[in-house]
Write a protein that holds these residues in place. Structure first.
Motif, PDB file in Angstrom:
ATOM      1  N   HIS A 119       0.818  -1.220   0.000  1.00 30.11           N
ATOM      2  CA  HIS A 119       0.000   0.000   0.000  1.00 30.11           C
ATOM      3  C   HIS A 119       0.852   1.271   0.000  1.00 30.11           C
ATOM      4  CE1 HIS A 119      -3.642   2.279   0.481  1.00 30.11           C
ATOM      5  NE2 HIS A 119      -3.255   2.799   1.625  1.00 30.11           N
ATOM      6  N   ASN A 120       1.920   1.284   0.797  1.00 34.20           N
ATOM      7  CA  ASN A 120       2.713   2.500   0.960  1.00 34.20           C
ATOM      8  C   ASN A 120       3.899   2.578   0.003  1.00 34.20           C
ATOM      9  OD1 ASN A 120       0.996   3.127   3.118  1.00 34.20           O
ATOM     10  ND2 ASN A 120       2.347   2.170   4.619  1.00 34.20           N
ATOM     11  N   LYS A 121       4.593   1.444  -0.188  1.00 34.43           N
ATOM     12  CA  LYS A 121       5.791   1.443  -1.032  1.00 34.43           C
ATOM     13  C   LYS A 121       5.434   1.286  -2.507  1.00 34.43           C
ATOM     14  CE  LYS A 121      10.401   1.062  -1.416  1.00 34.43           C
ATOM     15  NZ  LYS A 121      11.388   2.025  -0.889  1.00 34.43           N
ATOM     16  N   GLN A 122       4.608   0.299  -2.805  1.00 40.30           N
ATOM     17  CA  GLN A 122       4.209   0.067  -4.195  1.00 40.30           C
ATOM     18  C   GLN A 122       3.054   0.967  -4.635  1.00 40.30           C
ATOM     19  OE1 GLN A 122       5.527  -1.797  -6.534  1.00 40.30           O
ATOM     20  NE2 GLN A 122       7.070  -2.913  -5.364  1.00 40.30           N
ATOM     21  N   LYS A 123       2.461   1.676  -3.688  1.00 40.99           N
ATOM     22  CA  LYS A 123       1.367   2.628  -3.983  1.00 40.99           C
ATOM     23  C   LYS A 123       0.165   1.923  -4.630  1.00 40.99           C
ATOM     24  CE  LYS A 123       3.940   5.993  -2.497  1.00 40.99           C
ATOM     25  NZ  LYS A 123       3.678   6.568  -1.158  1.00 40.99           N
ATOM     26  N   ILE A 124      -0.117   0.732  -4.142  1.00 39.00           N
ATOM     27  CA  ILE A 124      -1.263  -0.017  -4.670  1.00 39.00           C
ATOM     28  C   ILE A 124      -2.486   0.308  -3.816  1.00 39.00           C
ATOM     29  CG2 ILE A 124      -2.210  -2.325  -5.087  1.00 39.00           C
ATOM     30  CD1 ILE A 124       0.744  -3.235  -5.404  1.00 39.00           C
ATOM     31  N   PRO A 125      -3.574   0.757  -4.426  1.00 37.50           N
ATOM     32  CA  PRO A 125      -4.781   1.063  -3.649  1.00 37.50           C
ATOM     33  C   PRO A 125      -5.292  -0.173  -2.915  1.00 37.50           C
ATOM     34  CG  PRO A 125      -4.938   1.952  -5.885  1.00 37.50           C
ATOM     35  CD  PRO A 125      -3.739   1.050  -5.867  1.00 37.50           C
ATOM     36  N   SER A 126      -5.831   0.042  -1.739  1.00 37.45           N
ATOM     37  CA  SER A 126      -6.331  -1.074  -0.933  1.00 37.45           C
ATOM     38  C   SER A 126      -7.357  -1.899  -1.685  1.00 37.45           C
ATOM     39  CB  SER A 126      -6.946  -0.542   0.369  1.00 37.45           C
ATOM     40  OG  SER A 126      -5.993   0.160   1.123  1.00 37.45           O
ATOM     41  N   GLU A 127      -8.201  -1.237  -2.460  1.00 37.94           N
ATOM     42  CA  GLU A 127      -9.279  -1.935  -3.153  1.00 37.94           C
ATOM     43  C   GLU A 127      -8.793  -2.800  -4.303  1.00 37.94           C
ATOM     44  OE1 GLU A 127      -9.158   2.383  -4.636  1.00 37.94           O
ATOM     45  OE2 GLU A 127      -9.039   1.311  -2.711  1.00 37.94           O
ATOM     46  N   GLN A 128      -7.473  -2.823  -4.538  1.00 40.75           N
ATOM     47  CA  GLN A 128      -6.903  -3.717  -5.544  1.00 40.75           C
ATOM     48  C   GLN A 128      -6.127  -4.874  -4.918  1.00 40.75           C
ATOM     49  OE1 GLN A 128      -4.545  -1.512  -8.387  1.00 40.75           O
ATOM     50  NE2 GLN A 128      -6.205  -0.090  -8.869  1.00 40.75           N
TER      51      GLN A 128
END
Length: 290
Positions: A145-154
């Motif tokens: 979520h924080n490093k890869q910047k992937i939204p939680s909903e994904q």
């Protein structure tokens, strides 16, 4: 029984009481070693399956010490994808024994983060405990979520066996996750112990420190859930997934695979497994749209 015991020599009674107390103390302190079976030897890497990957080291905070690092493999999907799977393996071996299963999800279009808990594989730390593996799962989520910047909903959370209990705990904390897959898992360690008659003579509720109480956490879930289990599972009985399914809120799905055991559900029924996972993805899209 009491009359019988009173007829025994006092030294026999005292020896039996001491042995019983020592057994209780042993089980109290030693029980993590009856639950976790880590291996430091990585027999395979993703290259064995010609999968490109990245070694990842994730820090976890340790009280009064410097942070420790857990090891993970980040395996991107072959094609650009907005589906990511956080893979939490069971209590044995390490991520090296889970590549093939993780690759199954890659072939369904997921990028996969496969982690080793502390004490497993190349991860730092000594022997694992329940509280620590929960922390390790959160560290993996934070990386995505924080490093890869992937939204939680994904982000979908997957757990097999003991990893299923870790996945339930993480999903209960991260209510905005896309979905949860719990494979071949149990309701709680207490319920698993109840299946073992050898432990019936002990005060289990007083001794038990490693509880993994998935059944008490399911009401906190806010995402679609897939429970999948082999009907021939001799390690964790299939009725436990049925019980988990009953306790979980909607939307949810239960898939029981005939002739499958504890570790071969996807191999025995690849088509059914694939359709179940894809149906979870569709449930997640529908839930997000509404």
């Amino acid at each position: 029984m009491i009359k019988y015991l009173l007829k025994l020599p006092i030294w026999v009674i005292l020896s039996s009481v001491i042995a019983y107390i020592c057994s209780c103390i042993f089980l109290f302190f030693y029980q993590p070693r009856l639950i976790f079976f880590p291996s430091a030897n990585l027999e395979k890497t993703p290259l064995y399956f010609n999968i490109s990957y990245q070694d990842v080291w994730l820090p976890v905070e340790v009280p009064n010490k410097k942070s420790q690092l857990i090891h993970a493999w980040w395996m991107k999907a072959d094609k650009p994808s907005n589906k990511v799977l956080l893979y939490l393996h069971g209590n044995g071996l390490n991520i090296g024994a889970n590549i093939n299963r993780a690759n199954f999800f890659r072939e369904l279009g997921f990028s996969v983060l496969l982690i080793d808990y502390r004490g497993y594989g190349r991860s730092q730390g000594s022997f694992p405990r329940e509280s620590q593996v929960y922390q390790d799962a959160v560290a993996a989520w934070n990386y995505l979520h924080n490093k890869q910047k992937i939204p939680s909903e994904q982000i979908f959370i997957y757990g097999h066996s003991l990893g299923g209990a870790i996945a339930v705990d993480l999903a209960a904390k991260k209510s905005d996750a896309a979905g949860l897959i719990v494979e071949s898992s149990f309701t709680s360690i207490r319920d698993m112990v109840a299946l073992k008659k050898m432990f019936s003579i002990f005060p289990v509720d007083l001794i038990l420190t490693q509880r993994f109480e998935s059944s008490k956490k399911l009401s906190n879930l806010k995402m679609p859930v897939l429970f999948i289990h082999g009907l021939n599972d001799s390690t964790v009985p299939a009725f436990m997934s049925r019980n988990l399914y009953t306790l979980a809120p909607e939307p949810k799905k239960l898939v029981m695979i005939p002739d499958a055991g504890h570790n071969d559900v996807a191999e025995v029924a690849p088509h059914e497994y694939e359709q179940a996972v894809l149906s979870l993805v569709e449930m997640s899209k529908f839930a997000a749209a509404n």
